[in-house]
Structure formats: C-alpha cells, structure tokens
Design a protein around this motif. Structure first.
Motif, PDB file in Angstrom:
ATOM      1  N   ASP A   6       0.800  -1.213   0.000  1.00  0.00           N
ATOM      2  CA  ASP A   6       0.000   0.000   0.000  1.00  0.00           C
ATOM      3  C   ASP A   6       0.840   1.273   0.000  1.00  0.00           C
ATOM      4  O   ASP A   6       1.713   1.452   0.828  1.00  0.00           O
ATOM      5  CB  ASP A   6      -0.874  -0.032   1.256  1.00  0.00           C
ATOM      6  N   GLY A  52      -0.918   4.125   0.138  1.00  0.00           N
ATOM      7  CA  GLY A  52      -1.752   4.746   1.150  1.00  0.00           C
ATOM      8  C   GLY A  52      -1.864   6.251   1.051  1.00  0.00           C
ATOM      9  O   GLY A  52      -2.027   6.832   0.000  1.00  0.00           O
ATOM     10  N   LYS A 101       1.012  -2.111   5.202  1.00  0.00           N
ATOM     11  CA  LYS A 101       0.173  -0.984   4.814  1.00  0.00           C
ATOM     12  C   LYS A 101       0.483   0.234   5.677  1.00  0.00           C
ATOM     13  O   LYS A 101       0.789   0.110   6.856  1.00  0.00           O
ATOM     14  CB  LYS A 101      -1.301  -1.357   4.962  1.00  0.00           C
ATOM     15  N   LYS A 134       0.893  -4.992   9.354  1.00  0.00           N
ATOM     16  CA  LYS A 134       0.736  -6.182   8.521  1.00  0.00           C
ATOM     17  C   LYS A 134       0.126  -7.298   9.354  1.00  0.00           C
ATOM     18  O   LYS A 134       0.494  -7.494  10.504  1.00  0.00           O
ATOM     19  CB  LYS A 134       2.100  -6.644   7.982  1.00  0.00           C
TER      20      LYS A 134
END
Length: 249
Positions: free
Chosen positions: A26, A28, A167, A184
């Motif tokens: 990600d 993000g 992420k 994670k």
C-alpha cells in the motif's frame, strides 16, 4: 518477518523486532509525512537510517513458547560498546561490553539458570559468580550478539519473504516523537506494527508483534548518544574460562 535474535547468557532468544525492510504494498496516504512513498520505501529508509546511526538504546521483551519472557534494555554503538541489562524469566543481569570484552553481572539464581544444562557446574560455580562482573570468553556463542548493533539490525532484515504486504497507517507518538505506523497481518496470526520517525532521520522508533507464538515489542531511542561503559574493577571481576578450568581440575 523473522524476529531479530538477541543472544543472552541464559539462552539465544527471539525478540520481536520484525517489520524492517522492503515492506511492499500500500502507498496509502498521499499527505505528509512521507508524501507519495509506499510502505516499501518508508520501511527500507527506516532500516538504512537505523543501520547508519552511530548508537541506539534498545528496550523490549518477547514471550517464548514456554511462557517465559526474554528482555533487553541496552545502549549500544557501532563499535560494540554497550551497557544495560538482559534477562530471561525472573532473572536479570547487568551487561557491559568495552575493550572487546563482554562482562555480565547477575545474582546466584541468574547463574543457576544460565548453567542449568550443567547442574554440577551450576552448583559449584553459581555462588562464586553471583554479583561479580563475569568476563565471558570472546568466542562464546551464547553472548556474542548481545552488543552487536549491526548484527542485530541485520537479523531484523533476514528473510525478505516475510517483509512484504505492509500498509501505511496513521501517525501517532512514540515516547514524545511523531511516528508513522506501518502494519501487517502475518500468516501466523500475528499483527505486526512498525513505527517510523516522521521528523529528522526516519529512524525506527518501535516495533510490536501481537498474537502468535512470540508476542512482544521493542523501542529504539537515544540515537547518536555516546555509549561509554567503564571496565569493571579488577577485584569485582571473575574470568568465566579460568573458573571453569579450575572446576575441572
């Protein structure tokens, strides 16, 4: 990811310092901090910054599968100078590494635990070792990693297959410093979280492992501060190798 290995005189045990490099996935939040950077990029930079730091204070614990807890609270620099405490279960020992020599100081129970695989040696030696600074053999595998900063960081990035799919999360504070969370959900049921400093160098500030077989956490602080352990006084020092030789004669 594979947990980083921290050797102690009691056991070579895993401390949960996972989540360190190349954590892909990600990208993000596109806002600051780390604008436009993926979790992969951020984690890789955090590993490198931590590797390059002249010194760091490492403090944390992890639970072993037998239910006992291994702890570390040590300041260490690039030259392997270090001082602090290590422990396993209910036992603790002070540790110093200076002039290429490692010294440990624990009570009688610490040494009985450390020597539990050698009951005769434990019975004879533990009373003589208690509350003394014990000079450990230079090649002793059980203690070699206690004060090796670079080895410690390398162990945290040992298995690339375990550092993918993190992420980006929100920002928070770790010991008063702003940090970005990377998370994670690992295959073993653990939730892994890495906290990276958002100001100055992107140092690792904290890692945690929730759930799984070895839950725990480690904080990293006092980057760049001088580590200056003093050599213990001669009259408070015992040489482990020499004492072991005396017990065999």
């Amino acid at each position: 990811m594979r947990t980083g290995k921290v050797a102690t005189a009691v056991a070579t045990a895993s401390v949960s310092v996972a989540l360190l490099a190349g954590c892909g996935g990600d990208s993000g939040d596109e806002g600051k901090p780390f604008e436009g950077q993926s979790a992969d990029d951020i984690a890789a930079k955090a590993v490198e910054a931590t590797r390059q730091a002249k010194s760091v204070h490492v403090k944390g614990d992890t639970r072993l599968e037998d239910g006992s807890t291994v702890t570390i609270d040590v300041s260490v620099d690039q030259e392997k100078n270090c001082q602090g405490t290590i422990g396993a279960g209910e036992t603790r020992a002070d540790v110093r590494h200076t002039d290429a020599t490692l010294y440990l100081r624990g009570d009688e129970q610490y040494w009985r635990t450390a020597l539990e695989q050698q009951p005769d040696a434990a019975r004879k030696m533990a009373p003589k070792l208690q509350d003394k600074w014990v000079r450990m053999p230079a090649n002793d595998a059980s203690t070699a990693g206690v004060c090796d900063k670079q080895g410690f960081i390398a162990a945290m990035d040992e298995d690339e297959s375990e550092r993918r799919g993190m992420k980006r999360g929100s920002t928070t504070e770790v010991n008063g410093e702003e940090a970005l969370k990377l998370t994670k959900d690992a295959s073993g049921g653990e939730k892994l979280t890495l906290y990276v400093a958002t100001e100055g160098e992107p140092y690792i500030l904290k890692t945690t492992t929730e759930g799984g077989k070895n839950p725990g956490g480690v904080t990293f602080s006092e980057y760049g501060e001088t580590v200056d352990p003093q050599q213990p006084p001669a009259d408070e020092t015992v040489d482990m190798k020499e004492l072991a030789g005396e017990q065999q004669t």
